[in-house]
Design an enzyme around this catalytic site. Structure first.
Site, PDB file in Angstrom:
ATOM      1  N   SER A  19      45.096  26.698  35.722  1.00 39.24           N
ATOM      2  CA  SER A  19      45.359  27.271  37.048  1.00 39.24           C
ATOM      3  C   SER A  19      44.376  28.395  37.391  1.00 39.24           C
ATOM      4  O   SER A  19      44.545  29.063  38.415  1.00 39.24           O
ATOM      5  CB  SER A  19      46.794  27.811  37.102  1.00 39.24           C
ATOM      6  N   THR A  21      48.642  32.447  38.742  1.00 35.84           N
ATOM      7  CA  THR A  21      47.523  33.376  38.919  1.00 35.84           C
ATOM      8  C   THR A  21      47.504  34.408  37.806  1.00 35.84           C
ATOM      9  O   THR A  21      48.563  34.868  37.376  1.00 35.84           O
ATOM     10  CB  THR A  21      47.723  34.127  40.257  1.00 35.84           C
ATOM     11  N   THR A  60      42.445  32.868  40.469  1.00 32.92           N
ATOM     12  CA  THR A  60      43.216  31.621  40.406  1.00 32.92           C
ATOM     13  C   THR A  60      42.414  30.452  40.963  1.00 32.92           C
ATOM     14  O   THR A  60      41.497  30.648  41.769  1.00 32.92           O
ATOM     15  CB  THR A  60      44.537  31.760  41.217  1.00 32.92           C
ATOM     16  N   ARG A  63      41.800  25.227  51.451  1.00 33.44           N
ATOM     17  CA  ARG A  63      42.951  26.131  51.381  1.00 33.44           C
ATOM     18  C   ARG A  63      42.603  27.399  50.579  1.00 33.44           C
ATOM     19  O   ARG A  63      41.988  27.356  49.527  1.00 33.44           O
ATOM     20  CB  ARG A  63      44.119  25.408  50.697  1.00 33.44           C
ATOM     21  N   VAL A  64      42.996  28.537  51.137  1.00 38.33           N
ATOM     22  CA  VAL A  64      42.857  29.817  50.435  1.00 38.33           C
ATOM     23  C   VAL A  64      44.275  30.346  50.227  1.00 38.33           C
ATOM     24  O   VAL A  64      45.106  30.303  51.141  1.00 38.33           O
ATOM     25  CB  VAL A  64      42.022  30.810  51.270  1.00 38.33           C
ATOM     26  N   GLY A  65      44.566  30.810  49.035  1.00 43.82           N
ATOM     27  CA  GLY A  65      45.904  31.319  48.744  1.00 43.82           C
ATOM     28  C   GLY A  65      46.026  32.811  48.999  1.00 43.82           C
ATOM     29  O   GLY A  65      45.201  33.422  49.693  1.00 43.82           O
ATOM     30  N   ASP A  66      47.043  33.398  48.401  1.00 47.96           N
ATOM     31  CA  ASP A  66      47.291  34.830  48.598  1.00 47.96           C
ATOM     32  C   ASP A  66      46.396  35.717  47.722  1.00 47.96           C
ATOM     33  O   ASP A  66      46.093  36.862  48.081  1.00 47.96           O
ATOM     34  CB  ASP A  66      48.758  35.164  48.289  1.00 47.96           C
ATOM     35  N   THR A 100      51.973  36.397  41.737  1.00 43.56           N
ATOM     36  CA  THR A 100      51.717  35.027  41.315  1.00 43.56           C
ATOM     37  C   THR A 100      52.820  34.169  41.928  1.00 43.56           C
ATOM     38  O   THR A 100      53.912  34.655  42.184  1.00 43.56           O
ATOM     39  CB  THR A 100      51.703  34.918  39.768  1.00 43.56           C
ATOM     40  N   GLY A 101      52.515  32.908  42.175  1.00 43.28           N
ATOM     41  CA  GLY A 101      53.519  32.033  42.778  1.00 43.28           C
ATOM     42  C   GLY A 101      53.008  31.430  44.064  1.00 43.28           C
ATOM     43  O   GLY A 101      51.792  31.354  44.287  1.00 43.28           O
ATOM     44  N   GLY A 104      51.566  31.128  47.225  1.00 44.41           N
ATOM     45  CA  GLY A 104      50.778  32.057  48.014  1.00 44.41           C
ATOM     46  C   GLY A 104      51.203  32.140  49.462  1.00 44.41           C
ATOM     47  O   GLY A 104      51.219  33.221  50.068  1.00 44.41           O
TER      48      GLY A 104
HETATM   49  N1  GLY Z   1      49.334  32.552  44.114  1.00 42.67           N
HETATM   50  C1  GLY Z   1      48.256  31.657  44.009  1.00 42.67           C
HETATM   51  C2  GLY Z   1      48.184  30.686  45.084  1.00 42.67           C
HETATM   52  O1  GLY Z   1      49.156  30.356  45.737  1.00 42.67           O
HETATM   53  O2  GLY Z   1      47.107  30.193  45.281  1.00 42.67           O
END
Ligand code: GLY
Length: 338
Positions: A84, A194, A212, A222-225, A245-246, A248
């Site tokens: 991940s 993450t 991550t 796609r871009v996460g948090d 983490t989790g 996003g």
């Molecule tokens: N927290 C990482 C993501 O959702 O990409």
């Protein structure tokens, strides 16, 4: 005055102090005025234990917390067995490995990178953006070109193992992807482990970072948090730091890491502050959490005095803390019990 100095002085010293005195925000307790006396490292998940080892060694030898964050995160970015993050991270639906990362220090300097391909250590690209540009975030091919210009070596981040896992997904499960119809907003989860790592050095200076490969099989682009300052990571040198983490997308809706640090600024302990953000996430996503047993979001927080906390929506989240010479894994408190 340098641009970042200006931002720091204007946004933090000016507004922060004024707000605390004029707007009735409770002052920090005496304990929180005092910086931590020794190094502390706090990170997400069990792989955090190995990252902590490297960070701790650096901090004990007198390194600053920014170097400790960057080099601790390298440990997991470089490990192909961690699917991940970094090299060996699971690809998106088009079999491309795209990475997100952010870094922030005690002076409000920050940099981040979104959806970068072919560079193994996005945490270092984020640091380079922070130190060598006037921007905070670069993404996609622009981020890649910037990294190459700074000497980063492009390489294939897809391992044989992650290629086979992708193929299995494509052959058997790709009808369960992240495209949803207009009336189906509940299906938003997957694998989001993450690395978030927060560190305090011997001088009491706090920094943080995240890295991550994001959600496996995500839609390309796609871009996460994790690379969004205030969402996946936030550091206020006078207060503390938080990382997530989790899922996003769930964290983006509540600007979680800022909420955690701001709650500490308003007098909560790191543990209470993490729980504040998790309660907010549960309020906003109750339908999705009920429908999907995998829906997880978690925070870690570290005050500048070295107190730590961690909380999650569901059971299962662990965080690693290296403090007083002991590196240990903790089960985070979880708030959703139905
Ligand atoms: N927290 C990482 C993501 O959702 O990409």
């Amino acid at each position: 005055m340098k641009r970042r100095e200006f931002i720091r002085k204007g946004a933090v010293a000016g507004v922060g102090t004024y707000a605390a005195t004029k707007l009735g925000i409770p002052k920090l307790g005496a304990a929180r005025q005092k910086a931590a006396s020794g190094p502390v490292v706090l990170s997400t998940w069990d792989f955090g234990l190995r990252a902590n080892e490297v960070s701790w060694k650096l901090l004990s030898a007198g390194s600053n917390s920014l170097d400790a964050v960057e080099q601790g995160i390298w440990v997991v970015e470089n490990d192909p067995a961690i699917t991940s993050i970094g090299y060996g991270g699971l690809p998106d639906e088009t079999m491309k490995v795209t990475l997100d990362a952010a870094i922030m220090d005690w002076r409000m300097n920050c940099g981040s990178v979104g959806c970068i391909e072919g560079i193994k250590n996005p945490i270092s690209v984020a640091r380079k953006i922070m130190e060598r540009t006037k921007h905070v975030m670069l993404s996609g091919s622009g981020a890649h070109d910037f990294a190459v210009a700074h000497g980063f070596k492009p390489e294939d981040l897809l391992t044989d193992e992650s290629r086979k896992t992708w193929l299995n997904w494509k052959e058997n499960m790709s009808d369960r992807d992240d495209w949803v119809g207009p009336h189906d907003m509940d299906d938003l989860t997957d694998n989001h482990d993450t690395i978030g790592l927060l560190a305090i050095d011997k001088k009491g200076r706090i920094s943080g970072g995240t890295s991550t490969s994001g959600m496996a099989w995500k839609i390309h682009g796609r871009v996460g948090d994790s690379p969004i300052i205030g969402v996946g990571l936030y550091v206020d040198g006078k207060v503390g730091a938080a990382a997530s983490t989790g899922v996003g997308e769930a964290n983006m809706r509540i600007v979680g890491s800022f909420l955690v640090v701001e709650s500490m600024k308003n007098g909560q302990t790191p543990q209470e502050a993490c729980e504040t953000a998790i309660r907010r996430a549960i309020e906003v996503h109750s339908k999705q959490i009920k429908a999907d047993k995998q829906f997880q979001l978690a925070y870690i927080a570290l005050s500048r005095t070295g107190e730590a906390g961690g909380a999650a929506i569901r059971k299962g989240f662990q965080y690693a803390m290296y403090k007083d010479g002991i590196n240990k894994l903790y089960d985070a408190k979880y708030l959703y019990t139905q």
